[in-house]
Design a protein around this motif. Structure first.
Motif, PDB file in Angstrom:
ATOM      1  N   UNK A  25      41.906  47.712 -48.152  1.00 26.32           N
ATOM      2  CA  UNK A  25      42.639  47.205 -49.303  1.00 26.32           C
ATOM      3  C   UNK A  25      43.476  45.997 -48.915  1.00 26.32           C
ATOM      4  N   UNK A  26      43.644  45.111 -49.872  1.00 31.85           N
ATOM      5  CA  UNK A  26      44.595  44.012 -49.758  1.00 31.85           C
ATOM      6  C   UNK A  26      45.540  44.135 -50.944  1.00 31.85           C
ATOM      7  N   UNK A  27      46.839  44.054 -50.678  1.00 34.02           N
ATOM      8  CA  UNK A  27      47.832  44.215 -51.736  1.00 34.02           C
ATOM      9  C   UNK A  27      48.857  43.104 -51.648  1.00 34.02           C
ATOM     10  N   UNK A  86      49.996  55.517 -57.700  1.00 27.91           N
ATOM     11  CA  UNK A  86      49.141  54.420 -58.156  1.00 27.91           C
ATOM     12  C   UNK A  86      48.314  54.841 -59.363  1.00 27.91           C
ATOM     13  N   UNK A  87      47.860  53.831 -60.099  1.00 25.57           N
ATOM     14  CA  UNK A  87      46.900  54.002 -61.190  1.00 25.57           C
ATOM     15  C   UNK A  87      45.932  52.833 -61.094  1.00 25.57           C
ATOM     16  N   UNK A  88      44.649  53.106 -61.304  1.00 28.13           N
ATOM     17  CA  UNK A  88      43.680  52.030 -61.175  1.00 28.13           C
ATOM     18  C   UNK A  88      42.376  52.304 -61.879  1.00 28.13           C
ATOM     19  N   UNK A  89      41.535  51.288 -61.888  1.00 26.56           N
ATOM     20  CA  UNK A  89      40.182  51.368 -62.429  1.00 26.56           C
ATOM     21  C   UNK A  89      39.234  50.773 -61.405  1.00 26.56           C
ATOM     22  N   UNK A  90      37.981  51.202 -61.458  1.00 24.87           N
ATOM     23  CA  UNK A  90      37.014  50.684 -60.508  1.00 24.87           C
ATOM     24  C   UNK A  90      35.592  50.948 -60.938  1.00 24.87           C
ATOM     25  N   UNK A 129      40.697  47.892 -58.690  1.00 22.56           N
ATOM     26  CA  UNK A 129      41.997  47.234 -58.788  1.00 22.56           C
ATOM     27  C   UNK A 129      42.992  48.298 -59.228  1.00 22.56           C
ATOM     28  N   UNK A 130      44.181  48.250 -58.644  1.00 29.35           N
ATOM     29  CA  UNK A 130      45.184  49.238 -59.014  1.00 29.35           C
ATOM     30  C   UNK A 130      46.587  48.666 -58.862  1.00 29.35           C
TER      31      UNK A 130
END
Length: 186
Positions: free
Chosen positions: A37-39, A143-147, A158-159
């Motif tokens: 991951x990159x944040x 966290x919350x995300x979609x993928x 992405x989250x």
């Protein structure tokens, strides 16, 4: 320099995890996927590598969808760009995390999904960057995300992630990241 070393270390860790994961995948899947991951947040960035292990549970199975989840173990490096609110001063720290994650997905585990999780993280140093401070090494990370999981077992997502100690010790301004993830499933 720290960020480049952390990035290279994370890439090396992910490669090692992929090699190890292939071995574990043959033995009834202790590890189901590896990821990088990159944040990026306000005057801070992070790189992280991790492994996941799927739960053997599914709830609300209907019309080809289900609620399921996985365990997530990770290690990441943070690079703050304004240590003690001084622009250009860097704060480097490490983060070890463990998170249970719920995922709403297709029953075949391919295609689009949405997920959310809250776990525990241990920071190597007390965070003090820009106007944000965390007064404890122990943090909650939610966290919350979609993928999307492709047919070739690769995943992109992405989250939004938030770190905080839950307010049990002040100061606790929290840290927020936008995260991009790439994963490979065995």
């Amino acid at each position: 320099m720290f960020f480049k070393k952390t990035l290279l270390s994370s890439i090396a860790a992910m490669a090692a995890l992929m090699a190890a994961g292939s071995t574990f995948a043959a033995d009834d899947k202790l590890i189901d996927s590896v990821y990088g991951e990159y944040a990026k947040g306000v005057k801070i960035q992070m790189v992280r590598a991790g492994v996941t292990s799927n739960w053997d549970k599914a709830w609300f199975v209907s019309n080809g969808t289900q609620l399921s989840g996985y365990w997530d173990a990770s290690i990441g490096g943070w690079d703050g760009k304004a240590y003690r609110n001084v622009p250009g001063q860097h704060q480097k720290l490490w983060d070890l995390g463990f998170t249970p994650v719920f995922r709403f997905e297709n029953t075949n585990k391919l295609g689009f999904y949405a997920e959310a999780g809250i776990g525990v993280h241990m920071l190597s140093k007390l965070y003090n960057n820009d106007d944000d401070r965390l007064s404890t090494h122990f943090q909650f990370g939610d966290h919350a995300g979609i993928g999307y999981v492709f047919d070739n077992k690769w995943e992109v997502s992405a989250k939004i992630q938030h770190f905080s100690n839950g307010g049990y010790k002040k100061p606790n301004s929290g840290v927020n990241y936008g995260v991009v993830k790439v994963a490979y499933h065995f």
